[in-house]
Design a protein around this motif. Sequence first.
Motif, PDB file in Angstrom:
ATOM      1  N   GLY A  13       0.779  -1.230   0.000  1.00 37.08           N
ATOM      2  CA  GLY A  13       0.000   0.000   0.000  1.00 37.08           C
ATOM      3  C   GLY A  13       0.808   1.276   0.000  1.00 37.08           C
ATOM      4  N   PHE A  14       2.133   1.171  -0.141  1.00 39.89           N
ATOM      5  CA  PHE A  14       2.995   2.351  -0.204  1.00 39.89           C
ATOM      6  C   PHE A  14       3.907   2.243  -1.424  1.00 39.89           C
ATOM      7  N   ASP A  15       4.344   3.380  -1.928  1.00 43.31           N
ATOM      8  CA  ASP A  15       5.392   3.355  -2.942  1.00 43.31           C
ATOM      9  C   ASP A  15       6.673   2.827  -2.303  1.00 43.31           C
ATOM     10  N   ALA A  16       7.485   2.143  -3.095  1.00 41.63           N
ATOM     11  CA  ALA A  16       8.722   1.550  -2.595  1.00 41.63           C
ATOM     12  C   ALA A  16       9.931   2.342  -3.070  1.00 41.63           C
ATOM     13  N   ALA A  17      10.889   2.546  -2.186  1.00 46.74           N
ATOM     14  CA  ALA A  17      12.130   3.248  -2.538  1.00 46.74           C
ATOM     15  C   ALA A  17      13.165   2.981  -1.455  1.00 46.74           C
ATOM     16  N   ALA A 185       3.643  10.484   1.817  1.00 47.74           N
ATOM     17  CA  ALA A 185       4.808  10.870   2.632  1.00 47.74           C
ATOM     18  C   ALA A 185       5.518   9.670   3.236  1.00 47.74           C
ATOM     19  N   ILE A 186       4.970   8.476   3.053  1.00 46.96           N
ATOM     20  CA  ILE A 186       5.543   7.259   3.642  1.00 46.96           C
ATOM     21  C   ILE A 186       5.957   6.318   2.519  1.00 46.96           C
ATOM     22  N   PHE A 187       7.188   5.801   2.597  1.00 49.16           N
ATOM     23  CA  PHE A 187       7.719   4.901   1.575  1.00 49.16           C
ATOM     24  C   PHE A 187       8.171   3.589   2.206  1.00 49.16           C
ATOM     25  N   TRP A 188       7.749   2.495   1.613  1.00 48.94           N
ATOM     26  CA  TRP A 188       8.232   1.175   1.997  1.00 48.94           C
ATOM     27  C   TRP A 188       9.682   1.031   1.537  1.00 48.94           C
ATOM     28  N   CYS A 189      10.582   0.469   2.372  1.00 49.59           N
ATOM     29  CA  CYS A 189      11.978   0.342   1.933  1.00 49.59           C
ATOM     30  C   CYS A 189      12.623  -0.998   2.238  1.00 49.59           C
ATOM     31  N   ALA A 190      11.992  -1.851   3.043  1.00 44.98           N
ATOM     32  CA  ALA A 190      12.581  -3.174   3.316  1.00 44.98           C
ATOM     33  C   ALA A 190      11.507  -4.080   3.887  1.00 44.98           C
ATOM     34  N   PRO A 191      11.521  -5.367   3.510  1.00 42.22           N
ATOM     35  CA  PRO A 191      10.509  -6.297   4.001  1.00 42.22           C
ATOM     36  C   PRO A 191      10.730  -6.749   5.433  1.00 42.22           C
ATOM     37  N   SER A 192      11.903  -6.470   5.984  1.00 39.41           N
ATOM     38  CA  SER A 192      12.185  -6.828   7.374  1.00 39.41           C
ATOM     39  C   SER A 192      13.212  -5.852   7.930  1.00 39.41           C
ATOM     40  N   PHE A 193      13.260  -5.772   9.266  1.00 34.85           N
ATOM     41  CA  PHE A 193      14.271  -4.922   9.875  1.00 34.85           C
ATOM     42  C   PHE A 193      15.669  -5.411   9.529  1.00 34.85           C
ATOM     43  N   GLU A 194      15.876  -6.732   9.531  1.00 35.85           N
ATOM     44  CA  GLU A 194      17.217  -7.239   9.275  1.00 35.85           C
ATOM     45  C   GLU A 194      17.701  -6.871   7.878  1.00 35.85           C
ATOM     46  N   GLU A 195      16.821  -6.934   6.878  1.00 35.37           N
ATOM     47  CA  GLU A 195      17.270  -6.521   5.542  1.00 35.37           C
ATOM     48  C   GLU A 195      17.629  -5.047   5.529  1.00 35.37           C
ATOM     49  N   PHE A 196      16.823  -4.200   6.195  1.00 34.17           N
ATOM     50  CA  PHE A 196      17.166  -2.783   6.278  1.00 34.17           C
ATOM     51  C   PHE A 196      18.543  -2.604   6.893  1.00 34.17           C
ATOM     52  N   ALA A 197      18.778  -3.231   8.051  1.00 36.24           N
ATOM     53  CA  ALA A 197      20.048  -3.077   8.758  1.00 36.24           C
ATOM     54  C   ALA A 197      21.206  -3.575   7.910  1.00 36.24           C
ATOM     55  N   HIS A 198      21.026  -4.693   7.231  1.00 32.16           N
ATOM     56  CA  HIS A 198      22.081  -5.269   6.407  1.00 32.16           C
ATOM     57  C   HIS A 198      22.440  -4.328   5.266  1.00 32.16           C
ATOM     58  N   ARG A 199      21.435  -3.834   4.558  1.00 32.11           N
ATOM     59  CA  ARG A 199      21.720  -2.956   3.418  1.00 32.11           C
ATOM     60  C   ARG A 199      22.360  -1.652   3.879  1.00 32.11           C
ATOM     61  N   PHE A 200      21.846  -1.076   4.972  1.00 31.16           N
ATOM     62  CA  PHE A 200      22.420   0.167   5.494  1.00 31.16           C
ATOM     63  C   PHE A 200      23.873  -0.051   5.887  1.00 31.16           C
ATOM     64  N   TRP A 201      24.156  -1.164   6.541  1.00 33.47           N
ATOM     65  CA  TRP A 201      25.516  -1.486   6.993  1.00 33.47           C
ATOM     66  C   TRP A 201      26.448  -1.662   5.798  1.00 33.47           C
ATOM     67  N   VAL A 202      26.004  -2.398   4.789  1.00 33.34           N
ATOM     68  CA  VAL A 202      26.825  -2.617   3.596  1.00 33.34           C
ATOM     69  C   VAL A 202      27.092  -1.299   2.873  1.00 33.34           C
TER      70      VAL A 202
END
Length: 236
Positions: A13-17, A185-202
Amino acid sequence: MGERTAFDVSSVGFDAAWHATDLGEYRACRYTYESYSYESLPPLGPDLHTGAFQWFGGVGDVLPERVVRLDGLAGKLTARGLTLPQDFVTFQTHANTYLSLDEVSVTGCWTNMSEPLPSPVEPGAVLVRFFRDQQDCVIWYLYLRPTGETFVVFSHLDYEYEYEARQDGEAVQTDLDDVEEQRAAIFWCAPSFEEFAHRFWVENRLWRAISDGELPPAEAQLRDYLDHYVLSRPGA
């Protein structure tokens, strides 16, 4: 780095980025941040995201004071019929992982957790802010649904401030009752917290390595991440 698991972003239900900075010559950025389509990102390998953070090298010892903080937040969510994702709890309550994204961030992002905040677009759903840019250019939230679905979103709005300002009769940046305005004003960016953390860390470690002119020789996942952009260039 593995194939990306098929995920129907339209279902959330949100745009993804993905909102991030440049990666040197491999990915341009006109300003401090830019939004990149999720489909353009290198896959990380869903088999890595088990909740154990093995890609990070282990989570370390439990931090009792953080367990108390997370237990308090979890209790408030339970009263709403919601549950914190276990990968988020693990990351936030262990010595090696807690604040690790702050330490690696090249734009001064920092861990800053909010109380549960009502979603302005979906009755029963809740936002929990957990990370923000030092100048509030972008703020990241867990998005929790009554169905049990959880993912990560970002916005330029600090919803904790917006709700408190409206309650106090102060001026706000946005109409919290305008569902379409809030959804935009809200964008989806990761299907899980761990994927977010992993991508941000990399990505943040990559930025530093590129700036220093040398990738760590043992960091195959960093080289693989850049290879995705090399192979995506026209004529590659």
